[in-house]
Design an enzyme around this catalytic site. Structure first.
Site, PDB file in Angstrom:
ATOM      1  N   THR A 123      59.958  25.581  45.541  1.00 41.72           N
ATOM      2  CA  THR A 123      59.229  24.430  45.013  1.00 41.72           C
ATOM      3  C   THR A 123      59.737  23.127  45.619  1.00 41.72           C
ATOM      4  O   THR A 123      60.901  23.045  46.036  1.00 41.72           O
ATOM      5  CB  THR A 123      59.408  24.384  43.469  1.00 41.72           C
ATOM      6  OG1 THR A 123      58.991  23.115  42.977  1.00 41.72           O
ATOM      7  CG2 THR A 123      60.864  24.566  43.063  1.00 41.72           C
ATOM      8  N   ASP A 124      58.876  22.122  45.623  1.00 45.10           N
ATOM      9  CA  ASP A 124      59.304  20.780  46.067  1.00 45.10           C
ATOM     10  C   ASP A 124      60.273  20.153  45.059  1.00 45.10           C
ATOM     11  O   ASP A 124      60.950  19.172  45.372  1.00 45.10           O
ATOM     12  CB  ASP A 124      58.083  19.867  46.283  1.00 45.10           C
ATOM     13  CG  ASP A 124      57.224  19.681  45.027  1.00 45.10           C
ATOM     14  OD1 ASP A 124      57.491  20.342  44.001  1.00 45.10           O
ATOM     15  OD2 ASP A 124      56.274  18.870  45.079  1.00 45.10           O
ATOM     16  N   GLU A 125      60.346  20.730  43.844  1.00 50.15           N
ATOM     17  CA  GLU A 125      61.181  20.107  42.803  1.00 50.15           C
ATOM     18  C   GLU A 125      62.672  20.181  43.135  1.00 50.15           C
ATOM     19  O   GLU A 125      63.470  19.446  42.566  1.00 50.15           O
ATOM     20  CB  GLU A 125      60.898  20.749  41.436  1.00 50.15           C
ATOM     21  CG  GLU A 125      59.418  20.688  41.106  1.00 50.15           C
ATOM     22  CD  GLU A 125      59.073  20.926  39.655  1.00 50.15           C
ATOM     23  OE1 GLU A 125      59.933  20.750  38.788  1.00 50.15           O
ATOM     24  OE2 GLU A 125      57.914  21.286  39.395  1.00 50.15           O
ATOM     25  N   TYR A 150      65.170  24.140  35.594  1.00 55.00           N
ATOM     26  CA  TYR A 150      64.265  24.923  36.459  1.00 55.00           C
ATOM     27  C   TYR A 150      64.535  24.630  37.933  1.00 55.00           C
ATOM     28  O   TYR A 150      64.799  25.540  38.727  1.00 55.00           O
ATOM     29  CB  TYR A 150      62.799  24.612  36.115  1.00 55.00           C
ATOM     30  CG  TYR A 150      61.830  25.061  37.197  1.00 55.00           C
ATOM     31  CD1 TYR A 150      61.642  26.414  37.488  1.00 55.00           C
ATOM     32  CD2 TYR A 150      61.106  24.125  37.955  1.00 55.00           C
ATOM     33  CE1 TYR A 150      60.773  26.825  38.492  1.00 55.00           C
ATOM     34  CE2 TYR A 150      60.237  24.536  38.962  1.00 55.00           C
ATOM     35  CZ  TYR A 150      60.076  25.887  39.226  1.00 55.00           C
ATOM     36  OH  TYR A 150      59.218  26.294  40.234  1.00 55.00           O
ATOM     37  N   LYS A 154      66.054  27.004  40.968  1.00 53.72           N
ATOM     38  CA  LYS A 154      65.310  27.301  42.205  1.00 53.72           C
ATOM     39  C   LYS A 154      66.134  26.856  43.417  1.00 53.72           C
ATOM     40  O   LYS A 154      66.139  27.527  44.452  1.00 53.72           O
ATOM     41  CB  LYS A 154      63.942  26.605  42.206  1.00 53.72           C
ATOM     42  CG  LYS A 154      62.927  27.162  41.233  1.00 53.72           C
ATOM     43  CD  LYS A 154      62.538  28.612  41.487  1.00 53.72           C
ATOM     44  CE  LYS A 154      61.660  28.791  42.693  1.00 53.72           C
ATOM     45  NZ  LYS A 154      61.170  30.202  42.807  1.00 53.72           N
TER      46      LYS A 154
HETATM   47  P1  NAD Z   1      54.343  32.321  36.670  1.00 56.48           P
HETATM   48  O1  NAD Z   1      55.293  31.857  35.619  1.00 56.48           O
HETATM   49  O2  NAD Z   1      52.875  32.194  36.446  1.00 56.48           O
HETATM   50  O3  NAD Z   1      54.618  33.860  36.999  1.00 56.48           O
HETATM   51  C1  NAD Z   1      55.899  34.379  37.141  1.00 56.48           C
HETATM   52  C2  NAD Z   1      55.790  35.902  37.236  1.00 56.48           C
HETATM   53  O4  NAD Z   1      57.118  36.412  37.425  1.00 56.48           O
HETATM   54  C3  NAD Z   1      55.235  36.544  35.964  1.00 56.48           C
HETATM   55  O5  NAD Z   1      54.309  37.547  36.299  1.00 56.48           O
HETATM   56  C4  NAD Z   1      56.465  37.144  35.298  1.00 56.48           C
HETATM   57  O6  NAD Z   1      56.172  38.291  34.526  1.00 56.48           O
HETATM   58  C5  NAD Z   1      57.317  37.479  36.507  1.00 56.48           C
HETATM   59  N1  NAD Z   1      58.752  37.501  36.175  1.00 56.48           N
HETATM   60  C6  NAD Z   1      59.463  36.562  35.500  1.00 56.48           C
HETATM   61  N2  NAD Z   1      60.734  36.957  35.356  1.00 56.48           N
HETATM   62  C7  NAD Z   1      60.838  38.157  35.975  1.00 56.48           C
HETATM   63  C8  NAD Z   1      61.908  39.074  36.183  1.00 56.48           C
HETATM   64  N3  NAD Z   1      63.146  38.825  35.707  1.00 56.48           N
HETATM   65  N4  NAD Z   1      61.665  40.216  36.882  1.00 56.48           N
HETATM   66  C9  NAD Z   1      60.423  40.473  37.360  1.00 56.48           C
HETATM   67  N5  NAD Z   1      59.361  39.655  37.172  1.00 56.48           N
HETATM   68  C10 NAD Z   1      59.576  38.524  36.489  1.00 56.48           C
HETATM   69  O7  NAD Z   1      54.793  31.578  37.998  1.00 56.48           O
HETATM   70  P2  NAD Z   1      53.895  30.951  39.151  1.00 56.48           P
HETATM   71  O8  NAD Z   1      53.386  29.643  38.705  1.00 56.48           O
HETATM   72  O9  NAD Z   1      52.958  31.987  39.625  1.00 56.48           O
HETATM   73  O10 NAD Z   1      55.022  30.677  40.247  1.00 56.48           O
HETATM   74  C11 NAD Z   1      55.352  31.678  41.206  1.00 56.48           C
HETATM   75  C12 NAD Z   1      56.478  31.158  42.073  1.00 56.48           C
HETATM   76  O11 NAD Z   1      56.081  29.943  42.698  1.00 56.48           O
HETATM   77  C13 NAD Z   1      57.764  30.836  41.299  1.00 56.48           C
HETATM   78  O12 NAD Z   1      58.862  31.246  42.080  1.00 56.48           O
HETATM   79  C14 NAD Z   1      57.737  29.325  41.159  1.00 56.48           C
HETATM   80  O13 NAD Z   1      59.035  28.796  41.092  1.00 56.48           O
HETATM   81  C15 NAD Z   1      57.034  28.926  42.444  1.00 56.48           C
HETATM   82  N6  NAD Z   1      56.298  27.660  42.371  1.00 56.48           N
HETATM   83  C16 NAD Z   1      55.299  27.505  41.466  1.00 56.48           C
HETATM   84  C17 NAD Z   1      54.586  26.311  41.429  1.00 56.48           C
HETATM   85  C18 NAD Z   1      53.432  26.102  40.481  1.00 56.48           C
HETATM   86  O14 NAD Z   1      52.838  25.016  40.505  1.00 56.48           O
HETATM   87  N7  NAD Z   1      53.071  27.073  39.649  1.00 56.48           N
HETATM   88  C19 NAD Z   1      54.928  25.271  42.292  1.00 56.48           C
HETATM   89  C20 NAD Z   1      55.982  25.459  43.182  1.00 56.48           C
HETATM   90  C21 NAD Z   1      56.636  26.680  43.229  1.00 56.48           C
HETATM   91  P1  TYD Z   2      53.703  20.650  34.915  1.00 54.00           P
HETATM   92  O1  TYD Z   2      52.325  21.206  35.081  1.00 54.00           O
HETATM   93  O2  TYD Z   2      54.535  21.133  33.781  1.00 54.00           O
HETATM   94  O3  TYD Z   2      54.439  20.878  36.305  1.00 54.00           O
HETATM   95  P2  TYD Z   2      55.876  20.289  36.811  1.00 54.00           P
HETATM   96  O4  TYD Z   2      56.639  19.790  35.650  1.00 54.00           O
HETATM   97  O5  TYD Z   2      56.488  21.498  37.414  1.00 54.00           O
HETATM   98  O6  TYD Z   2      55.528  19.224  37.813  1.00 54.00           O
HETATM   99  O7  TYD Z   2      53.602  19.079  34.809  1.00 54.00           O
HETATM  100  C1  TYD Z   2      52.927  18.335  35.799  1.00 54.00           C
HETATM  101  C2  TYD Z   2      53.059  16.875  35.429  1.00 54.00           C
HETATM  102  O8  TYD Z   2      52.305  16.643  34.232  1.00 54.00           O
HETATM  103  C3  TYD Z   2      54.472  16.452  35.119  1.00 54.00           C
HETATM  104  O9  TYD Z   2      54.668  15.114  35.556  1.00 54.00           O
HETATM  105  C4  TYD Z   2      54.555  16.529  33.605  1.00 54.00           C
HETATM  106  C5  TYD Z   2      53.147  16.177  33.175  1.00 54.00           C
HETATM  107  N1  TYD Z   2      52.689  16.822  31.929  1.00 54.00           N
HETATM  108  C6  TYD Z   2      52.071  16.070  30.950  1.00 54.00           C
HETATM  109  O10 TYD Z   2      51.904  14.840  31.105  1.00 54.00           O
HETATM  110  N2  TYD Z   2      51.641  16.701  29.818  1.00 54.00           N
HETATM  111  C7  TYD Z   2      51.815  18.020  29.605  1.00 54.00           C
HETATM  112  O11 TYD Z   2      51.414  18.536  28.545  1.00 54.00           O
HETATM  113  C8  TYD Z   2      52.436  18.803  30.635  1.00 54.00           C
HETATM  114  C9  TYD Z   2      52.631  20.266  30.455  1.00 54.00           C
HETATM  115  C10 TYD Z   2      52.855  18.165  31.788  1.00 54.00           C
END
Ligand code: NAD
Ligand code: TYD
Length: 338
Positions: A123-125, A150, A154
């Site tokens: 992630t960019d975070e 988080y 990561k």
């Molecule tokens: P998500 O939370 O929707 O899904 C996570 C999946 O991992 C789920 O299916 C869960 O059951 C599985 N999981 C969790 N713990 C586990 C374990 N111990 N063993 C096996 N499986 C396990 O996540 P996402 O949004 O699909 O994100 C996927 C990846 O992308 C993550 O690594 C996250 O850090 C990264 N990422 C997500 C975003 C975003 O905007 N969603 C942005 C940047 C990076």
């Molecule tokens: P989120 O979707 O939780 O992603 P991340 O924290 O990983 O960036 O949040 C996106 C942005 O939206 C973040 O600045 C927090 C804000 N946010 C709200 O304002 N209200 C909400 O209910 C949530 C979940 C997030």
């Protein structure tokens, strides 16, 4: 080719598997997932019958199960993680366990099995935060400075992936992407929460003051970027992936959703802020554009329209999530704020 996909029942992982099986039907895909609250096999209904697809329920921290399922793998694509910042503030230890220890276990197994590529989704975070209003962007050289449990977990996983490359010669690649949105997003993240709350006639909680900025990436664009990195990305390389060219505040994103869905801004509820809230993310995605020819295929407005249509057409999918344990989470997270 055999792919071992972790977290394939989650939001991005399931989009990846659906895309991969459509565009690479000759490949075998093992979906290894513990099915936590965020994992949902419903996402994979349309491909679950295919002989080249296999689901294995298991925890990435469980070495014996991982090792057995990973044998014969060419490429590991590692999505599995605890992924929601607000939950990491409530329960940080689960994040360290899965994201740090789980990644190390996978790396160890990949080393033993002898894979061709270990691709880690990050992630960019991990880069921390940028100044609001500045023109600065994250790129592949930006130093790590995570702020939430988080992003810290990561960052730890990214360091381990590079350490396994440097120490043991494991062939790795990493992508650091921005905030994804699109079909199958768990409705705890901003986009999914906003759209489903509005479909239920509920207000959208926006963390105060709402000026925070995220880079928004349509999930299928992200999946295409991973495909390119797997096919053409150099071993050992990192790519930043983002979906935007200009800043938009959270408040303006929510207003865009409200306007597309035909509501009024009175559906916004400004609530208390998140502790340690990063104020601005912006991605310089020129490396993946120049080296691999990738760019986002949709604007934010186009991606939002597709996403809103998807949620409107899949009410059963998200309604079944927004019951039970989700309601308990919502009460703890928002109960006292709204
Ligand atoms: P998500 O939370 O929707 O899904 C996570 C999946 O991992 C789920 O299916 C869960 O059951 C599985 N999981 C969790 N713990 C586990 C374990 N111990 N063993 C096996 N499986 C396990 O996540 P996402 O949004 O699909 O994100 C996927 C990846 O992308 C993550 O690594 C996250 O850090 C990264 N990422 C997500 C975003 C975003 O905007 N969603 C942005 C940047 C990076
Ligand atoms: P989120 O979707 O939780 O992603 P991340 O924290 O990983 O960036 O949040 C996106 C942005 O939206 C973040 O600045 C927090 C804000 N946010 C709200 O304002 N209200 C909400 O209910 C949530 C979940 C997030």
């Amino acid at each position: 080719m055999k792919l071992f996909v972790t977290g394939g029942a989650g939001f991005i992982g399931s989009n990846f598997i659906l895309y991969w099986m459509k565009h690479h039907p000759e490949d075998r895909v093992v979906n290894y997932d513990a099915l936590t609250y965020a994992g949902n096999l419903e996402n994979l209904r349309e491909i679950e019958h295919l002989p080249q697809y296999q689901f294995v329920k298991g925890d990435i921290c469980d070495r014996a199960t991982v090792l057995e399922a990973m044998r014969g793998t060419d490429v590991v694509v590692h999505f599995a993680a605890e992924s929601h910042v607000d939950r990491s503030i409530m329960h940080p230890s689960a994040f360290v366990h899965t994201n740090v220890l789980g990644t190390q276990v996978l790396l160890d197994c990949a080393k033993e099995v002898g894979i061709r590529r270990f691709h880690h989704i990050s992630t960019d975070e991990v880069f921390g935060t940028l100044e609001l209003g500045s023109a600065e962007k994250f790129n592949e050289q930006t130093p790590y400075a995570p702020h939430s449990p988080y992003s810290a977990s990561k960052a730890g996983s990214d360091h381990l992936v590079r350490a396994y490359a440097d120490t043991y010669g494991l062939p790795i690649s990493i992508t650091n992407c921005s905030n994804n949105y699109g079909p199958y997003q768990f409705p705890e993240k901003l986009m999914g929460l906003a759209i489903t709350n509005l479909l239920e006639g509920k207000k959208v909680p926006v963390y105060s003051p709402g000026s925070q900025v995220r880079d928004w990436l349509y999930v299928e664009d992200h999946v295409r970027a991973i495909e390119l990195v797997l096919q053409k990305g150099a071993e050992g390389s990192t790519y930043c992936i983002g979906g935007m060219n200009q800043d938009i505040s959270n408040l303006d994103v929510v207003k865009m959703i409200i306007s597309i869905m035909g509501f009024k801004d009175e559906m916004i509820e400004i609530v208390g802020d998140r502790p340690g809230h990063d104020v601005r993310y912006a991605i310089d995605w020129s490396k993946i554009h120049t080296e691999l020819g990738w760019s986002p295929s949709v604007t934010l407005e186009q991606g939002l329209k597709k996403t809103i249509d998807w949620f409107a057409d899949h009410q059963e999918w998200w309604q079944s999530i927004k019951t039970g344990a989700y309601l308990d989470y919502y009460e703890v997270q928002y109960g006292e704020r709204i």
